[in-house]
Design a protein around this motif. Structure first.
Motif, PDB file in Angstrom:
ATOM      1  N   TRP A  20       5.797   5.171   8.333  1.00 55.17           N
ATOM      2  CA  TRP A  20       4.879   4.053   8.556  1.00 55.17           C
ATOM      3  C   TRP A  20       3.618   4.502   9.282  1.00 55.17           C
ATOM      4  N   GLU A  21       3.808   5.360  10.303  1.00 54.50           N
ATOM      5  CA  GLU A  21       2.662   5.799  11.091  1.00 54.50           C
ATOM      6  C   GLU A  21       1.720   6.697  10.286  1.00 54.50           C
ATOM      7  N   LEU A  70       1.184   6.109   7.126  1.00 49.11           N
ATOM      8  CA  LEU A  70       0.658   5.298   6.028  1.00 49.11           C
ATOM      9  C   LEU A  70      -0.769   4.857   6.375  1.00 49.11           C
ATOM     10  N   LEU A  88      -4.072   2.718   6.887  1.00 49.11           N
ATOM     11  CA  LEU A  88      -4.168   1.307   7.272  1.00 49.11           C
ATOM     12  C   LEU A  88      -4.311   0.394   6.068  1.00 49.11           C
ATOM     13  N   TRP A 134      -3.120   0.726   3.241  1.00 47.57           N
ATOM     14  CA  TRP A 134      -1.815   0.530   2.615  1.00 47.57           C
ATOM     15  C   TRP A 134      -0.928  -0.368   3.466  1.00 47.57           C
ATOM     16  N   ARG A 135      -1.116  -0.280   4.796  1.00 45.70           N
ATOM     17  CA  ARG A 135      -0.320  -1.159   5.664  1.00 45.70           C
ATOM     18  C   ARG A 135      -0.651  -2.616   5.342  1.00 45.70           C
ATOM     19  N   ARG A 168       2.269  -5.145   4.188  1.00 48.08           N
ATOM     20  CA  ARG A 168       2.549  -6.366   4.952  1.00 48.08           C
ATOM     21  C   ARG A 168       2.300  -7.608   4.103  1.00 48.08           C
ATOM     22  N   THR A 182      -2.939  -9.141   8.624  1.00 46.39           N
ATOM     23  CA  THR A 182      -1.790  -8.267   8.425  1.00 46.39           C
ATOM     24  C   THR A 182      -1.919  -6.948   9.182  1.00 46.39           C
ATOM     25  N   LEU A 183      -2.970  -6.836   9.999  1.00 47.50           N
ATOM     26  CA  LEU A 183      -3.094  -5.635  10.835  1.00 47.50           C
ATOM     27  C   LEU A 183      -3.031  -6.036  12.308  1.00 47.50           C
ATOM     28  N   GLU A 239      -4.937  -1.793  14.897  1.00 48.72           N
ATOM     29  CA  GLU A 239      -5.203  -1.437  13.490  1.00 48.72           C
ATOM     30  C   GLU A 239      -6.489  -2.086  12.993  1.00 48.72           C
TER      31      GLU A 239
END
Lengths: 791, 240
Positions: free
Chosen positions: A416-417, A419, A421, A423-424, A428, B106-107, B111
């Protein structure tokens, strides 16, 4: 007026989402078109068949006997439940057509001079019913005449009793008995060029086969309410002295049973396939309307505040869905009727009916309209129902931001770390809109299943052709003999020029019985070391003919509940041979036909006859087959010669076109489903993220980057869909193979990775196209407006 | 800070106009505006709703292109950049703060700042920025777990972290209550002082104008007045 304003709003909403609307309409169109075409085709075939059967008095029961005097027919007519019965002579001979080089089998069927309420009457297509007095006048089945370009007045030859007999065609006809004109169950597909049904006068057939005042075949019609089984039992008992080979009801008649299989398949498909489309359409509508309702929440609150009832509002969104349904159903109906027409044209190649046309029936159309629109409304009502739960004061306020969900990725923290941002955001989002993500996966999985099934059909086809005609049956041609003879005849034939190998076989029909379970089968005896016919066990290993028992196919073993070592009663359709016990020695794999195998010496012993054969299998030298076939056809005691290659070529020709068309249509359907699902879910997802995407633009991300971020999830979700779809596709092909398994053939449970890779590649191409189209939406986002306003 | 001639000009807008169609009429949002923005100043653009102040800000920020006129960033004309160059311009030179925060839900807070720094050449340390706005301890919270004021402070951190030439705030307190609004302005002021960045704030709130080094008054698309504020107020002392 109130209604008008809402209608106007409805039309504007539709214009705002026209691409998504078209995608839904396309899926509904496919669902409606398949439903209507299959239903109409089924209905038309059924109606045509029933009319044909009734008009030409198609028999309810059939009895094959060795030979009975004409007077014995009264015995049959006297059986309770028999309404009408006709005695006929049915005999097979080799046939020669000028310029024809293939082996042709002709089946003579005797017809009375006077054609009065005839059971199994014929429909004359050209010519007339035995107009002259000449004995050699015959009527042939129309498809055979067409295959060879024969017309009324033309002649051809049949080898009868060692001599060539010239026959003159006075008519071409169709018969309800030969709607699916195949000679035996093992033939699978009609080959009009190699099988002739020759309707000749009783007098001619009696003279030709020395059957004066006798018959060997009974066809009859039952009185209303009579049961074929009990009638046949009693009729068989009465005809017993004349050697009953085999008797059966209409449902076991070859042509009828093939037609029935097709009708059943058509009916099943007419419900299953469209439902897949319509369910997809309903969910897509649900996803779209859900989003629209979310975006128009304040409008809904406003409408309620203005005095519109919630029911009116729900009806408004239902009308939106109804519009999508109608946009698909209307062209879908027209396309469906057109498809039905095409299907009828295709069926005309396979089934011989005097007239096969589309019978238009309003109810499938009404049902299709109801189903298509109903599923869409169902999808919409579920979403718009949420409005009903809202108080106007609550609805009119903008929706509070979605609760953030901390995704616990502790198990995957390392990944996850690392990945990015961007893609995060996608991960999500996918996790937050779980239902929609699941639907994307489902859509791609359905598409994958359809693609695998499409290619699977080709796989099955290639596999069966290879298995049956290259691994099992290695002969070039088969010869059927009029009378049983000594195995030494095989040696004589083996000595003929061009023959590489000849093996004598002994075959007959029989009923196998295990307690109350019975089944009619074809039993073939081979030499124990047969090199021309290889039988395989369930593991694919070659099995030698056992010296003291039968090898039965797995389907038969299941149906009769038999295992190796069990005793099974065999009632041979051979004159003067009663039921006798035999033993099952092995269970073998069999895909085409329902054949029982044995050592021919064992069969002869069991029947209490000396070493005997009634057929031959031959392997010919390169290029020597054609002259060999014509020489064999002219030989005395030969009733039929069939070439394996002709059978194979016919099989490939008849099925290949059909399969190509079906693969093409299925691929299109799979593409539409994948596109409709992915494009719509992506559109909704982009619409939800518009503000985030605009924000990224303001931060200095370019539109291309933002479009990529917005559609990041399409490929991973699609990939999951492909992965989920693969085992589903395997299960579906197993189910399909099982559903289409009949007495006559079985589809192999083959798994060919290349089909799955091909399907996955196609699905990924559909995904890439959907992603490309979806990305274009991102370019239309008005950044300034989105950042300045609340949703 | 008050003498124009001591200052380096960062932006020069000359005869800047912007009109756009709205239905069948054309709305003139900006009519031939002339303006200079100096390096390191805190400028407040003041005006009622619909006067063209956000349009002016968007044109400076490269979010939109003018119908006519020019805007120069130092010597570089940016008014007629194409989409690709505008993107690069926003990426390198501009930090935005919006009325509705516009954080990506979503961040997490951290982030959200990182997503801005990832496209910059010379970003500032993310955690330092969060510390500067007093939110380092809430860095792992999602926007929905933060109050409006906290969200706007994350947005400020995000704008500064890009290390831009200019920070543009479009009604940064418009969606906040009085106390929170003041708090956000204090943060903005501190950021301005500590980072020496040029800050342009657009607002309809007359009281906020008092914190600016210069105040530009706009009405109906015209610049009515540019006033130099000899002693800008501390946001703490503002009241409205």
């Amino acid at each position: 007026m109130v209604g008008d304003v809402l209608t106007l709003k409805l039309l504007r909403d539709i214009r705002g989402h026209w691409a998504q609307y078209v995608a839904v309409a396309l899926v509904v169109l496919l669902g409606t078109a398949t439903f209507i075409s299959f239903q109409v085709a089924h209905h038309s075939l059924l109606r045509t068949r029933d009319q044909y059967y009734a008009e030409y008095s198609f028999a309810d029961f059939f009895i094959h006997i060795e030979r009975a005097p004409r007077a014995a027919l009264h015995e049959v007519r006297a059986v309770e439940g028999v309404w009408r019965a006709r005695g006929r002579i049915v005999k097979e001979v080799p046939v020669d057509v000028e310029n024809g080089d293939e082996a042709i089998v002709g089946r003579f069927v005797s017809m009375p001079r006077r054609r009065n309420r005839l059971v199994n009457d014929i429909h004359l297509v050209t010519g007339s019913y035995f107009p002259g007095a000449a004995a050699e006048e015959v009527i042939v089945n129309h498809s055979f005449a067409e295959a060879h370009g024969l017309q009324v007045g033309d002649t051809f030859e049949a080898t009868i009793k060692e001599g060539k007999q010239t026959l003159r065609i006075v008519g071409t006809a169709m018969s309800p008995e030969y709607v699916y004109a195949i000679r035996g169950a093992e033939q699978f597909a009609p080959d009009p060029a190699s099988f002739a049904v020759i309707f000749a006068t009783e007098r001619f057939v009696e003279d030709a086969f020395e059957m004066t005042n006798a018959f060997n075949d009974v066809v009859g019609i039952l009185r209303p309410g009579a049961r074929a089984e009990s009638v046949l039992r009693r009729a068989e008992a009465r005809l017993d002295p004349y050697g009953v080979f085999h008797s059966y009801g209409r449902e076991d008649q070859l042509s009828h049973s093939f037609l029935e299989i097709e009708l059943e398949a058509l009916e099943t498909s007419s419900y299953v396939v469209p439902m897949v489309f319509l369910i997809v359409a309903a969910v897509v509508v649900h996803v779209i309307v859900h989003r629209i309702v979310e975006m128009q929440r304040t409008q809904i609150g406003l409408l309620c505040a203005l005095g519109y009832s919630k029911w009116q509002v729900v009806r408004h969104y239902a009308a939106y869905a109804l519009g999508a349904g109608l946009a698909g159903v209307v062209p879908g109906t027209l396309v469906g009727l057109w498809f039905a027409q095409l299907l009828m044209i295709e069926y005309e190649r396979w089934f011989q009916f005097p007239v096969l046309r589309v019978h238009f029936d309003p109810w499938p159309v009404l049902l299709a309209v109801g189903l298509g629109c109903g599923m869409c409304i169902l999808g919409a009502v579920r979403s718009s129902w949420e409005v009903m739960k809202l108080e106007p004061a609550v609805a009119i306020r903008p929706q509070s931001p979605q609760k953030g969900r901390i995704v616990h990725f502790s198990a995957f923290r390392f990944l996850w770390e690392r990945l990015p941002l961007t893609w995060r955001i996608s991960v999500r989002n996918s996790l937050r809109a779980r239902a929609r993500s699941l639907f994307s996966i489902f859509g791609v999985a359905v598409s994958m299943v359809m693609l695998v099934m499409a290619t699977q059909v080709t796989g099955w086809f290639d596999w069966i052709v290879d298995y049956q005609y290259r691994q099992v049956d290695r002969s070039d041609c088969r010869v059927e003999l009029v009378a049983e003879t000594s195995p030494a005849a095989a040696l004589d034939v083996a000595g003929m020029p061009g023959v590489r190998r000849a093996e004598g076989i002994f075959q007959f029909g029989a009923e196998l019985r295990n307690e109350w379970r019975t089944k009619d089968v074809a039993i073939t005896g081979f030499p124990p070391d047969s090199r021309l016919y290889h039988v395989h066990d369930m593991e694919g290993r070659r099995v030698r003919m056992p010296p003291d028992g039968l090898l039965i196919p797995r389907r038969l073993a299941d149906e009769l509940n038999l295992r190796p070592g069990d005793v099974v009663m065999m009632d041979p359709y051979v004159r003067d041979k009663d039921e006798r016990p035999t033993r099952v020695r092995g269970v073998v794999e069999e895909y085409l036909g329902l054949n029982v195998y044995a050592d021919r010496r064992y069969l002869a012993r069991t029947l209490g006859v000396g070493p005997t054969i009634n057929g031959l299998m031959l392997q010919a030298d390169e290029g020597a087959l054609e002259p060999l076939v014509s020489r064999l056809s002219e030989m005395p005691n030969v009733s039929a010669v069939t070439t394996t290659r002709a059978m194979l070529e016919n099989f490939v020709e008849s099925v290949a076109d059909l399969i190509n068309v079906s693969v093409f249509l299925q691929t299109i359907a799979a593409a539409v489903i994948a596109f409709a699902v992915i494009y719509n879910t992506a559109s909704v997802s982009i619409s939800e993220q518009e503000r985030d995407l605009a924000c990224l633009c303001s931060l200095g991300y370019d539109r291309g980057d933002v479009a990529r971020i917005a559609t990041n999830d399409i490929m991973p979700l699609g990939l999951i869909g492909v992965i989920v779809g693969a085992p589903l596709a395997y299960l579906a092909t197993l189910g399909l193979a099982r559903a289409f398994e009949t007495d006559v053939f079985k589809l192999p449970a083959i798994f060919s990775p290349e089909h799955y890779f091909l399907a996955a590649a196609q699905a990924l191409i559909f995904l890439l196209i959907s992603r490309w189209v979806s990305r274009r939406r991102v370019h239309r986002i008005d950044i300034v407006r989105r950042l300045k306003t609340l949703e | 800070m008050t003498q124009a001639q001591d200052k380096q000009v960062l932006y020069t807008a000359h005869d800047l106009s912007k009109s756009y169609p709205m239905g069948e009429v054309r709305v003139h949002a900006l009519r031939g505006a002339n303006l200079e923005v100096y390096e390191g100043e805190l400028m407040v653009i003041l005006g009622p709703s619909g006067c063209g102040k956000s349009t002016l800000l968007n044109l400076i920020g490269g979010m939109d292109s003018p119908t006519s006129g020019t805007i120069k960033l130092r010597e570089t004309e940016i008014a007629h950049f194409n989409e690709r160059r505008l993107t690069t311009y926003r990426r390198k030179h501009v930090g935005f703060i919006f009325q509705f925060f516009n954080l990506i839900p979503t961040l997490t807070a951290r982030e959200n700042v990182e997503v801005a720094t990832q496209v910059c050449d010379d970003p500032l340390p993310v955690d330092e920025m969060l510390e500067m706005v007093g939110l380092l301890d809430r860095a792992d919270h999602f926007p929905a777990q933060l109050s409006g004021g906290e969200q706007q402070r994350v947005a400020i951190a995000r704008a500064v972290a890009k290390n831009p030439e200019v920070i543009l705030g479009d009604e940064p307190t418009g969606a906040l209550d009085y106390e929170t609004g003041k708090l956000v302005l204090q943060v903005l002021k501190r950021v301005h002082e500590e980072s020496h960045k040029t800050v342009v704030i657009v607002t309809h709130n007359v009281a906020i104008a008092e914190m600016g080094d210069r105040v530009v008054r706009l009405r109906s698309g015209d610049i009515q007045e540019i006033k130099v504020n000899e002693s800008p107020s501390d946001p703490e002392d503002l009241a409205w």
